[in-house]
Design a protein around this motif. Structure first.
Motif, PDB file in Angstrom:
ATOM      1  N   GLU A  88      33.446  33.805  35.186  1.00 30.34           N
ATOM      2  CA  GLU A  88      34.877  34.126  35.130  1.00 30.34           C
ATOM      3  C   GLU A  88      35.158  35.493  35.740  1.00 30.34           C
ATOM      4  O   GLU A  88      36.086  35.655  36.544  1.00 30.34           O
ATOM      5  CB  GLU A  88      35.368  34.074  33.689  1.00 30.34           C
ATOM      6  CG  GLU A  88      36.858  34.304  33.562  1.00 30.34           C
ATOM      7  CD  GLU A  88      37.380  34.007  32.167  1.00 30.34           C
ATOM      8  OE1 GLU A  88      38.606  33.828  32.014  1.00 30.34           O
ATOM      9  OE2 GLU A  88      36.553  33.936  31.224  1.00 30.34           O
ATOM     10  N   GLY A  89      34.347  36.491  35.391  1.00 32.32           N
ATOM     11  CA  GLY A  89      34.569  37.837  35.911  1.00 32.32           C
ATOM     12  C   GLY A  89      34.399  37.924  37.415  1.00 32.32           C
ATOM     13  O   GLY A  89      35.187  38.592  38.104  1.00 32.32           O
ATOM     14  N   LEU A  90      33.403  37.238  37.946  1.00 32.85           N
ATOM     15  CA  LEU A  90      33.171  37.271  39.391  1.00 32.85           C
ATOM     16  C   LEU A  90      34.279  36.541  40.146  1.00 32.85           C
ATOM     17  O   LEU A  90      34.762  37.015  41.182  1.00 32.85           O
ATOM     18  CB  LEU A  90      31.810  36.660  39.712  1.00 32.85           C
ATOM     19  CG  LEU A  90      30.596  37.496  39.291  1.00 32.85           C
ATOM     20  CD1 LEU A  90      29.308  36.685  39.406  1.00 32.85           C
ATOM     21  CD2 LEU A  90      30.490  38.770  40.135  1.00 32.85           C
ATOM     22  N   LEU A  91      34.701  35.386  39.631  1.00 35.32           N
ATOM     23  CA  LEU A  91      35.738  34.625  40.320  1.00 35.32           C
ATOM     24  C   LEU A  91      37.093  35.336  40.263  1.00 35.32           C
ATOM     25  O   LEU A  91      37.915  35.178  41.166  1.00 35.32           O
ATOM     26  CB  LEU A  91      35.844  33.221  39.735  1.00 35.32           C
ATOM     27  CG  LEU A  91      34.616  32.328  39.933  1.00 35.32           C
ATOM     28  CD1 LEU A  91      34.888  30.917  39.435  1.00 35.32           C
ATOM     29  CD2 LEU A  91      34.177  32.302  41.389  1.00 35.32           C
ATOM     30  N   GLN A  92      37.320  36.127  39.231  1.00 37.05           N
ATOM     31  CA  GLN A  92      38.557  36.901  39.172  1.00 37.05           C
ATOM     32  C   GLN A  92      38.607  37.950  40.291  1.00 37.05           C
ATOM     33  O   GLN A  92      39.693  38.351  40.717  1.00 37.05           O
ATOM     34  CB  GLN A  92      38.686  37.580  37.815  1.00 37.05           C
ATOM     35  CG  GLN A  92      39.080  36.623  36.708  1.00 37.05           C
ATOM     36  CD  GLN A  92      39.057  37.261  35.330  1.00 37.05           C
ATOM     37  OE1 GLN A  92      38.420  38.302  35.118  1.00 37.05           O
ATOM     38  NE2 GLN A  92      39.743  36.651  34.378  1.00 37.05           N
ATOM     39  N   GLN A  93      37.447  38.349  40.791  1.00 36.03           N
ATOM     40  CA  GLN A  93      37.402  39.314  41.885  1.00 36.03           C
ATOM     41  C   GLN A  93      37.702  38.659  43.237  1.00 36.03           C
ATOM     42  O   GLN A  93      37.787  39.364  44.251  1.00 36.03           O
ATOM     43  CB  GLN A  93      36.035  40.007  41.919  1.00 36.03           C
ATOM     44  CG  GLN A  93      35.768  40.857  40.678  1.00 36.03           C
ATOM     45  CD  GLN A  93      34.434  41.561  40.760  1.00 36.03           C
ATOM     46  OE1 GLN A  93      34.183  42.349  41.665  1.00 36.03           O
ATOM     47  NE2 GLN A  93      33.553  41.278  39.804  1.00 36.03           N
ATOM     48  N   LEU A  94      37.852  37.324  43.235  1.00 31.84           N
ATOM     49  CA  LEU A  94      38.258  36.609  44.443  1.00 31.84           C
ATOM     50  C   LEU A  94      39.742  36.245  44.403  1.00 31.84           C
ATOM     51  O   LEU A  94      40.199  35.397  45.167  1.00 31.84           O
ATOM     52  CB  LEU A  94      37.428  35.332  44.617  1.00 31.84           C
ATOM     53  CG  LEU A  94      35.937  35.524  44.908  1.00 31.84           C
ATOM     54  CD1 LEU A  94      35.229  34.176  44.944  1.00 31.84           C
ATOM     55  CD2 LEU A  94      35.733  36.269  46.222  1.00 31.84           C
ATOM     56  N   MET A  95      40.505  36.872  43.519  1.00 34.27           N
ATOM     57  CA  MET A  95      41.942  36.633  43.465  1.00 34.27           C
ATOM     58  C   MET A  95      42.620  37.167  44.730  1.00 34.27           C
ATOM     59  O   MET A  95      42.123  38.090  45.354  1.00 34.27           O
ATOM     60  CB  MET A  95      42.529  37.307  42.220  1.00 34.27           C
ATOM     61  CG  MET A  95      42.146  36.615  40.918  1.00 34.27           C
ATOM     62  SD  MET A  95      42.565  37.578  39.432  1.00 34.27           S
ATOM     63  CE  MET A  95      44.285  37.972  39.699  1.00 34.27           C
ATOM     64  N   PRO A  96      43.772  36.569  45.114  1.00 28.51           N
ATOM     65  CA  PRO A  96      44.543  35.549  44.388  1.00 28.51           C
ATOM     66  C   PRO A  96      44.040  34.125  44.667  1.00 28.51           C
ATOM     67  O   PRO A  96      43.639  33.812  45.787  1.00 28.51           O
ATOM     68  CB  PRO A  96      45.954  35.732  44.938  1.00 28.51           C
ATOM     69  CG  PRO A  96      45.732  36.204  46.358  1.00 28.51           C
ATOM     70  CD  PRO A  96      44.503  37.076  46.302  1.00 28.51           C
ATOM     71  N   GLN A 168      36.204  31.443  48.301  1.00 22.31           N
ATOM     72  CA  GLN A 168      36.559  30.699  47.094  1.00 22.31           C
ATOM     73  C   GLN A 168      35.942  29.297  47.112  1.00 22.31           C
ATOM     74  O   GLN A 168      35.399  28.827  46.109  1.00 22.31           O
ATOM     75  CB  GLN A 168      38.085  30.620  46.966  1.00 22.31           C
ATOM     76  CG  GLN A 168      38.730  31.964  46.671  1.00 22.31           C
ATOM     77  CD  GLN A 168      40.250  31.918  46.743  1.00 22.31           C
ATOM     78  OE1 GLN A 168      40.839  31.004  47.341  1.00 22.31           O
ATOM     79  NE2 GLN A 168      40.905  32.902  46.154  1.00 22.31           N
ATOM     80  N   PHE A 169      36.021  28.640  48.272  1.00 24.03           N
ATOM     81  CA  PHE A 169      35.437  27.307  48.403  1.00 24.03           C
ATOM     82  C   PHE A 169      33.937  27.329  48.151  1.00 24.03           C
ATOM     83  O   PHE A 169      33.395  26.497  47.407  1.00 24.03           O
ATOM     84  CB  PHE A 169      35.727  26.757  49.798  1.00 24.03           C
ATOM     85  CG  PHE A 169      34.960  25.512  50.135  1.00 24.03           C
ATOM     86  CD1 PHE A 169      35.352  24.279  49.638  1.00 24.03           C
ATOM     87  CD2 PHE A 169      33.827  25.572  50.947  1.00 24.03           C
ATOM     88  CE1 PHE A 169      34.633  23.123  49.941  1.00 24.03           C
ATOM     89  CE2 PHE A 169      33.115  24.435  51.255  1.00 24.03           C
ATOM     90  CZ  PHE A 169      33.516  23.205  50.749  1.00 24.03           C
ATOM     91  N   ARG A 170      33.254  28.295  48.741  1.00 25.25           N
ATOM     92  CA  ARG A 170      31.808  28.365  48.567  1.00 25.25           C
ATOM     93  C   ARG A 170      31.416  28.682  47.126  1.00 25.25           C
ATOM     94  O   ARG A 170      30.373  28.230  46.644  1.00 25.25           O
ATOM     95  CB  ARG A 170      31.214  29.386  49.536  1.00 25.25           C
ATOM     96  CG  ARG A 170      31.273  28.916  50.989  1.00 25.25           C
ATOM     97  CD  ARG A 170      30.627  29.914  51.919  1.00 25.25           C
ATOM     98  NE  ARG A 170      30.656  29.436  53.303  1.00 25.25           N
ATOM     99  CZ  ARG A 170      30.258  30.159  54.341  1.00 25.25           C
ATOM    100  NH1 ARG A 170      29.788  31.390  54.162  1.00 25.25           N
ATOM    101  NH2 ARG A 170      30.311  29.653  55.565  1.00 25.25           N
ATOM    102  N   ALA A 171      32.249  29.469  46.452  1.00 31.03           N
ATOM    103  CA  ALA A 171      31.979  29.746  45.045  1.00 31.03           C
ATOM    104  C   ALA A 171      31.990  28.450  44.236  1.00 31.03           C
ATOM    105  O   ALA A 171      31.090  28.197  43.430  1.00 31.03           O
ATOM    106  CB  ALA A 171      33.008  30.730  44.495  1.00 31.03           C
TER     107      ALA A 171
END
Length: 334
Positions: A88-96, A168-171
């Motif tokens: 969750e923390g890492l994906l929040q750094q890929l916002m928006p 984002q897609f690769r994540a």
């Protein structure tokens, strides 16, 4: 364990191999050079940071995947609480995060757009995707690509030149087993970088046409990717009116600076017929609501409610008709 992510061209080697198994093998005459040019000329300043973020994601392939009703990858019981918090923390750094939603091991990515609503509006009307090769032009972070796989597509390919969308897609894909991951790819290209492939069974263009300065040329580029008998799925902004009605807004439409042409649905039908498409029909028209496009914890900047007249939500802040979207289908002649 960290999630090792291949860099540069190496990230696309599995996709190149996959193409050799399909009617798209001739794309390999152009694609590697096009991707290399993008890599050399259009790298985002944050690209290295995003790659490091992806490498920190847990290296775990989801046991539970549901792509039919939504995009759910993994169950919260598959990972420890600390690993889920890390995701969750890492994906929040890929916002928006704009297109979704996604559910990853219990982490709900509540995106700006309820893209699942758009999918629900068109899914029952299109030719079934079972066994088809599919192209999504301007696919964003790839939400609809996953739904296309869930609907049975053999290969789902998206193009979008945004490096953030690729990250984002690769994540998301990093958690998918190879047997599934090999059937889905997002390429950092625009339609102008695509050769005339004449090979896809279905081509989707959703939310792109009004950003193009030459909409007829863009539609022809979409058609050029279809095999004879293939289907075009077009979703775009429309206005009310007859076959001759087209809105050309001023410098902004709903605060978007790059909106050029918003035709009526009837005009769109006429355009596609002039381009030689058959069985052109409008299958849905829906006014975009502030429940479908809105600010969330995963997209904290302004959204639709900020772009409408505060006293009259039937108008944009500039005084134009509020966003209405239509879905049209058309078949390329044999």
């Amino acid at each position: 364990m960290a999630n090792k992510q291949p860099e540069g061209m190496a990230a696309y080697y599995p996709f190149f191999a996959r193409l050799t198994e399909t009617s798209l093998a001739h794309w390999l005459e152009h694609l590697p050079a096009d991707l290399r040019a993008w890599e050399q000329q259009r790298q985002h300043g944050d690209a290295r940071k995003w790659h490091r973020l992806l490498a920190q994601l847990p290296d775990h392939k989801a046991a539970h995947i549901n792509l039919k009703d939504h995009v759910q990858i993994g169950d919260a019981r598959e990972l420890e609480a600390g690993q889920i918090a890390r995701i969750e923390g890492l994906l929040q750094q890929l916002m928006p995060w704009r297109k979704g939603p996604f559910d990853l091991f219990g982490v709900h990515i509540d995106t700006e757009w309820r893209s699942d609503w758009k999918w629900d509006r068109l899914a029952s009307h299109i030719t079934p995707l079972q066994g088809r090769t599919v192209l999504d032009i301007g696919c964003g972070s790839g939400y609809h690509l996953w739904r296309m796989l869930g609907a049975g597509a053999d290969l789902a390919v998206g193009i979008d030149p945004s490096h953030l969308f690729v990250a984002q897609f690769r994540a998301i894909r990093s958690f998918v087993p190879e047997a599934l991951a090999r059937n889905i790819e997002l390429l950092p290209l625009g339609i102008e970088h695509m050769p005339k492939l004449t090979a896809f069974d279905t081509v989707f263009s959703m939310g792109v046409l009004y950003h193009r300065r030459s909409p007829i040329d863009f539609l022809q580029q979409c058609i050029d990717q279809l095999r004879p008998g293939g289907e075009l799925v077009l979703e775009t902004l429309v206005i009310d009116g007859d076959v001759n009605q087209v809105l050309v807004p001023g410098s902004r439409y709903a605060q978007m600076p790059n909106v050029w042409f918003i035709p009526s649905s009837s005009a769109l039908v006429h355009w596609l017929e002039r381009l030689g498409m058959h069985h052109v029909r409008v299958v849905d028209e829906t006014v975009t609501s502030c429940d479908e496009q809105r600010r969330t914890a995963w997209m904290e900047s302004q959204s639709l409610a900020d772009f409408l007249d505060p006293n009259d939500h039937s108008r944009t802040i500039e005084g134009y008709p509020a966003p209405k979207r239509a879905v049209l289908l058309a078949t390329k002649p044999l």
